[in-house]
Design a protein around this motif. Structure first.
Motif, PDB file in Angstrom:
ATOM      1  N   ALA A  56       0.821  -1.226   0.000  1.00 22.08           N
ATOM      2  CA  ALA A  56       0.000   0.000   0.000  1.00 22.08           C
ATOM      3  C   ALA A  56       0.851   1.272   0.000  1.00 22.08           C
ATOM      4  CB  ALA A  56      -0.958  -0.016   1.188  1.00 22.08           C
ATOM      5  N   ASP A  57       2.178   1.124   0.119  1.00 26.87           N
ATOM      6  CA  ASP A  57       3.087   2.285  -0.028  1.00 26.87           C
ATOM      7  C   ASP A  57       3.484   2.477  -1.494  1.00 26.87           C
ATOM      8  OD1 ASP A  57       3.207   1.846   2.685  1.00 26.87           O
ATOM      9  OD2 ASP A  57       5.381   1.846   2.842  1.00 26.87           O
ATOM     10  N   ASP A  58       3.105   1.518  -2.337  1.00 24.24           N
ATOM     11  CA  ASP A  58       3.550   1.553  -3.739  1.00 24.24           C
ATOM     12  C   ASP A  58       2.962   2.772  -4.441  1.00 24.24           C
ATOM     13  OD1 ASP A  58       4.298  -0.947  -2.873  1.00 24.24           O
ATOM     14  OD2 ASP A  58       3.714  -1.989  -4.696  1.00 24.24           O
ATOM     15  N   PHE A  59       3.715   3.311  -5.346  1.00 22.29           N
ATOM     16  CA  PHE A  59       3.178   4.411  -6.163  1.00 22.29           C
ATOM     17  C   PHE A  59       3.991   4.525  -7.441  1.00 22.29           C
ATOM     18  CE2 PHE A  59       5.754   8.497  -5.172  1.00 22.29           C
ATOM     19  CZ  PHE A  59       6.891   7.796  -4.786  1.00 22.29           C
ATOM     20  N   CYS A  60       3.454   5.324  -8.354  1.00 23.04           N
ATOM     21  CA  CYS A  60       4.160   5.519  -9.604  1.00 23.04           C
ATOM     22  C   CYS A  60       4.907   6.843  -9.503  1.00 23.04           C
ATOM     23  CB  CYS A  60       3.138   5.539 -10.739  1.00 23.04           C
ATOM     24  SG  CYS A  60       3.961   5.644 -12.323  1.00 23.04           S
ATOM     25  N   SER A  90       7.889  -0.083  -5.501  1.00 25.67           N
ATOM     26  CA  SER A  90       7.312  -0.951  -4.457  1.00 25.67           C
ATOM     27  C   SER A  90       8.278  -0.969  -3.273  1.00 25.67           C
ATOM     28  CB  SER A  90       7.129  -2.378  -4.991  1.00 25.67           C
ATOM     29  OG  SER A  90       6.121  -2.437  -5.954  1.00 25.67           O
ATOM     30  N   PRO A  91       8.226   0.070  -2.421  1.00 22.54           N
ATOM     31  CA  PRO A  91       9.266   0.233  -1.401  1.00 22.54           C
ATOM     32  C   PRO A  91       9.446  -0.966  -0.461  1.00 22.54           C
ATOM     33  CG  PRO A  91       7.977   2.238  -1.582  1.00 22.54           C
ATOM     34  CD  PRO A  91       7.281   1.197  -2.407  1.00 22.54           C
ATOM     35  N   PHE A 139       0.536   8.634   0.700  1.00 22.42           N
ATOM     36  CA  PHE A 139       1.474   8.159   1.719  1.00 22.42           C
ATOM     37  C   PHE A 139       2.900   8.673   1.532  1.00 22.42           C
ATOM     38  CE2 PHE A 139       4.483   5.100   3.516  1.00 22.42           C
ATOM     39  CZ  PHE A 139       4.117   5.207   4.850  1.00 22.42           C
ATOM     40  N   GLN A 140       3.450   8.587   0.341  1.00 23.10           N
ATOM     41  CA  GLN A 140       4.857   8.996   0.165  1.00 23.10           C
ATOM     42  C   GLN A 140       5.011  10.510   0.275  1.00 23.10           C
ATOM     43  OE1 GLN A 140       7.174   6.901   0.445  1.00 23.10           O
ATOM     44  NE2 GLN A 140       6.265   4.961  -0.196  1.00 23.10           N
ATOM     45  N   ASP A 141       3.957  11.251  -0.045  1.00 22.01           N
ATOM     46  CA  ASP A 141       3.993  12.700   0.131  1.00 22.01           C
ATOM     47  C   ASP A 141       4.158  13.001   1.630  1.00 22.01           C
ATOM     48  OD1 ASP A 141       3.661  15.402   0.064  1.00 22.01           O
ATOM     49  OD2 ASP A 141       1.577  15.395  -0.652  1.00 22.01           O
ATOM     50  N   TYR A 142       3.358  12.275   2.456  1.00 20.84           N
ATOM     51  CA  TYR A 142       3.450  12.443   3.912  1.00 20.84           C
ATOM     52  C   TYR A 142       4.782  11.900   4.450  1.00 20.84           C
ATOM     53  CZ  TYR A 142       2.945  10.586   8.657  1.00 20.84           C
ATOM     54  OH  TYR A 142       3.192  10.235   9.956  1.00 20.84           O
ATOM     55  N   PHE A 143       5.140  10.681   4.033  1.00 22.02           N
ATOM     56  CA  PHE A 143       6.255   9.966   4.667  1.00 22.02           C
ATOM     57  C   PHE A 143       7.615  10.538   4.257  1.00 22.02           C
ATOM     58  CE2 PHE A 143       9.182   6.542   5.574  1.00 22.02           C
ATOM     59  CZ  PHE A 143       8.655   5.925   6.675  1.00 22.02           C
ATOM     60  N   VAL A 144       7.786  10.715   2.978  1.00 22.24           N
ATOM     61  CA  VAL A 144       9.082  11.213   2.480  1.00 22.24           C
ATOM     62  C   VAL A 144       9.014  12.729   2.255  1.00 22.24           C
ATOM     63  CG1 VAL A 144      10.789  11.065   0.612  1.00 22.24           C
ATOM     64  CG2 VAL A 144       9.658   8.988   1.442  1.00 22.24           C
ATOM     65  N   ILE A 160       6.326 -12.334  -1.496  1.00 26.17           N
ATOM     66  CA  ILE A 160       5.040 -12.178  -2.194  1.00 26.17           C
ATOM     67  C   ILE A 160       4.432 -10.817  -1.887  1.00 26.17           C
ATOM     68  CG2 ILE A 160       2.741 -13.179  -2.424  1.00 26.17           C
ATOM     69  CD1 ILE A 160       3.663 -15.653  -1.034  1.00 26.17           C
ATOM     70  N   PRO A 161       3.933 -10.119  -2.898  1.00 27.42           N
ATOM     71  CA  PRO A 161       3.150  -8.923  -2.595  1.00 27.42           C
ATOM     72  C   PRO A 161       1.808  -9.330  -2.002  1.00 27.42           C
ATOM     73  CG  PRO A 161       3.092  -9.360  -4.952  1.00 27.42           C
ATOM     74  CD  PRO A 161       3.997 -10.402  -4.346  1.00 27.42           C
ATOM     75  N   MET A 162       1.268  -8.524  -1.103  1.00 26.24           N
ATOM     76  CA  MET A 162      -0.009  -8.885  -0.458  1.00 26.24           C
ATOM     77  C   MET A 162      -1.138  -9.022  -1.481  1.00 26.24           C
ATOM     78  SD  MET A 162      -0.904  -5.224   1.322  1.00 26.24           S
ATOM     79  CE  MET A 162      -1.811  -3.971   0.395  1.00 26.24           C
ATOM     80  N   THR A 163      -1.059  -8.221  -2.538  1.00 31.07           N
ATOM     81  CA  THR A 163      -2.097  -8.225  -3.581  1.00 31.07           C
ATOM     82  C   THR A 163      -1.464  -7.823  -4.906  1.00 31.07           C
ATOM     83  OG1 THR A 163      -4.244  -7.268  -4.227  1.00 31.07           O
ATOM     84  CG2 THR A 163      -2.763  -5.813  -3.052  1.00 31.07           C
ATOM     85  N   ASN A 164      -2.126  -8.162  -5.998  1.00 31.13           N
ATOM     86  CA  ASN A 164      -1.701  -7.643  -7.307  1.00 31.13           C
ATOM     87  C   ASN A 164      -2.493  -6.389  -7.663  1.00 31.13           C
ATOM     88  OD1 ASN A 164       0.205  -9.698  -8.076  1.00 31.13           O
ATOM     89  ND2 ASN A 164      -1.538 -11.089  -8.254  1.00 31.13           N
ATOM     90  N   ASP A 165      -3.485  -6.081  -6.822  1.00 31.28           N
ATOM     91  CA  ASP A 165      -4.347  -4.928  -7.109  1.00 31.28           C
ATOM     92  C   ASP A 165      -3.733  -3.644  -6.558  1.00 31.28           C
ATOM     93  OD1 ASP A 165      -6.285  -6.649  -8.213  1.00 31.28           O
ATOM     94  OD2 ASP A 165      -6.966  -7.167  -6.196  1.00 31.28           O
ATOM     95  N   ALA A 166      -4.198  -2.519  -7.108  1.00 27.54           N
ATOM     96  CA  ALA A 166      -3.697  -1.227  -6.628  1.00 27.54           C
ATOM     97  C   ALA A 166      -4.413  -0.842  -5.332  1.00 27.54           C
ATOM     98  CB  ALA A 166      -3.926  -0.164  -7.700  1.00 27.54           C
ATOM     99  N   VAL A 167      -3.645  -0.770  -4.252  1.00 26.45           N
ATOM    100  CA  VAL A 167      -4.160  -0.306  -2.955  1.00 26.45           C
ATOM    101  C   VAL A 167      -3.223   0.820  -2.536  1.00 26.45           C
ATOM    102  CG1 VAL A 167      -4.501  -0.921  -0.536  1.00 26.45           C
ATOM    103  CG2 VAL A 167      -5.065  -2.587  -2.302  1.00 26.45           C
ATOM    104  N   ALA A 168      -3.780   1.963  -2.150  1.00 28.25           N
ATOM    105  CA  ALA A 168      -2.906   3.104  -1.853  1.00 28.25           C
ATOM    106  C   ALA A 168      -3.277   3.756  -0.522  1.00 28.25           C
ATOM    107  CB  ALA A 168      -2.991   4.137  -2.978  1.00 28.25           C
ATOM    108  N   THR A 169      -2.300   3.816   0.374  1.00 28.72           N
ATOM    109  CA  THR A 169      -2.531   4.449   1.673  1.00 28.72           C
ATOM    110  C   THR A 169      -2.602   5.958   1.516  1.00 28.72           C
ATOM    111  OG1 THR A 169      -1.314   2.691   2.759  1.00 28.72           O
ATOM    112  CG2 THR A 169      -1.552   4.743   4.007  1.00 28.72           C
TER     113      THR A 169
END
Ligand code: FO1
Length: 320
Positions: free
Chosen positions: A39-43, A50-51, A153-158, A133-142
């Motif tokens: 869920a931290d993944d982003f483009c 996929s951090p 998420f990455q805007d907040y975290f990084v 294994i990734p938890m899912t192959n679907d796009a889930v974004a925190t």
């Protein structure tokens, strides 16, 4: 080497990867399956990043940048320097070597592979023998709710270095997400133990457990579910876990972690410095293992992994 049937570890990034390495050193490769948060993944800059998967993968491959906690050791930054010179975005740093991983991931996606297939290919190329294994192959974004509104998420975290206080967390795409095939298979194979690594419960572990159907299926397994507390002596080892607990009005302590996981876990591994909390945690119906949980050296990681494995053995036999 401890002979045991499959161990299923649920992991976020840095803390999870450390325990995963300890488990990898204590078990044969076939015995260990690690499911990572995506869920931290982003483009970013056109690359699929996929951090958490990459942090675990680089760690198991012996390539990780241990000081930094993410990315590759001996990294160079020519791409970032060139981006900067061209006025491009540099707030999220993609190293030159790391960029090769993202480029390969993008190429595989373009060929139609799923994230779990891509991860298997990357792991194979880097000599990682454990199943990651990734938890899912679907796009889930925190996303996190702050005074500025919902932030990615990455805007907040990084981008904002976890500074804005958070009042709520959501996982976009979660309601229609399904576990990856390999995750489904790992659960169906009846693992001997399920270990929740010392990762952030809210943004690293929750996304895995909140995929519809995952938690009920994990709970139906005969295997004990244990967690390693990411909070030691009232502080997070790394990252924003403690701040998040405060923002969510939870006690920043191992008891807070125990209470958060109380419907899920059979056992909690806590640090010696928190041993005075053990009795309180046991009143929640959770068994407690007290050991050294702060992992600096590789031996610390192995020791903690072995303590976790022994604990799950004990819990497994006590329910026989
Ligand atoms: N974390 C940072 O603090 N700064 C970065 O520039 C950064 C870049 C980065 C690139 C690739 C990657 O896989 C991870 C990266 N991380 C960076 C780490 C990361 O995004 C977070 O640690 C996790 O998402 C939290 O688990």
């Amino acid at each position: 080497m401890i002979e045991q049937a499959n161990i299923l570890a649920l992991s976020g990034g840095v803390g999870g990867a450390k325990l995963a390495l300890g488990l990898a050193r204590s078990l044969s490769a076939k015995q260990l399956t690690i499911v990572a948060n995506t869920a931290d993944d982003f483009c970013h800059l056109g690359f699929p990043v996929s951090p958490d998967l990459d942090t675990v993968m680089y760690t198991l491959a012996g390539l990780s940048n241990v000081e930094q906690g993410w990315g590759v050791a001996n990294e160079t930054w020519q791409f970032m320097d060139a981006m900067s010179a061209l006025g491009g975005e540099t707030w999220f740093r993609l190293g030159d070597r790391d960029l090769a991983t993202h480029t390969r991931r993008r190429q595989y996606f373009e060929q139609g592979l799923s994230l779990e297939q891509v991860t298997a290919k990357l792991c194979q190329a880097l000599g990682v023998e454990q199943q990651l294994i990734p938890m899912t192959n679907d796009a889930v974004a925190t996303q996190v709710l702050t005074e500025q509104g919902w932030l990615d998420f990455q805007d907040y975290f990084v981008g904002q270095q976890c500074q804005p206080p958070i009042s709520e967390i959501r996982f976009n795409g979660m309601s229609s997400a399904t576990p990856s095939d390999a995750f489904e298979m790992a659960i169906a194979a009846e693992p001997k133990a399920i270990i929740i690594c010392p990762s952030n419960p809210f943004v690293s572990v929750d996304p895995i457990l909140k995929i519809p159907s995952v938690l009920p299926k994990l709970k139906r397994c005969r295997a004990p579910i244990i967690a390693v507390s990411p909070i030691v002596n009232g502080m997070a080892i790394k990252g924003p876990t403690a701040n998040m607990m405060q923002g969510l009005e939870m006690p920043v302590s191992v008891s807070g972690v125990a209470s958060y996981y109380s419907d899920i876990i059979d056992g909690l591994v806590i640090d010696r410095s928190d041993s005075d909390r053990a009795a309180e945690i046991e009143t929640m119906g959770i068994k407690v293992k007290i050991t050294d949980t702060v992992m600096h050296s590789e031996q610390d990681k192995i020791n903690l992994a072995e303590q976790c494995l022994q604990f799950t053995e004990q819990l497994y036999s006590s329910t026989a």
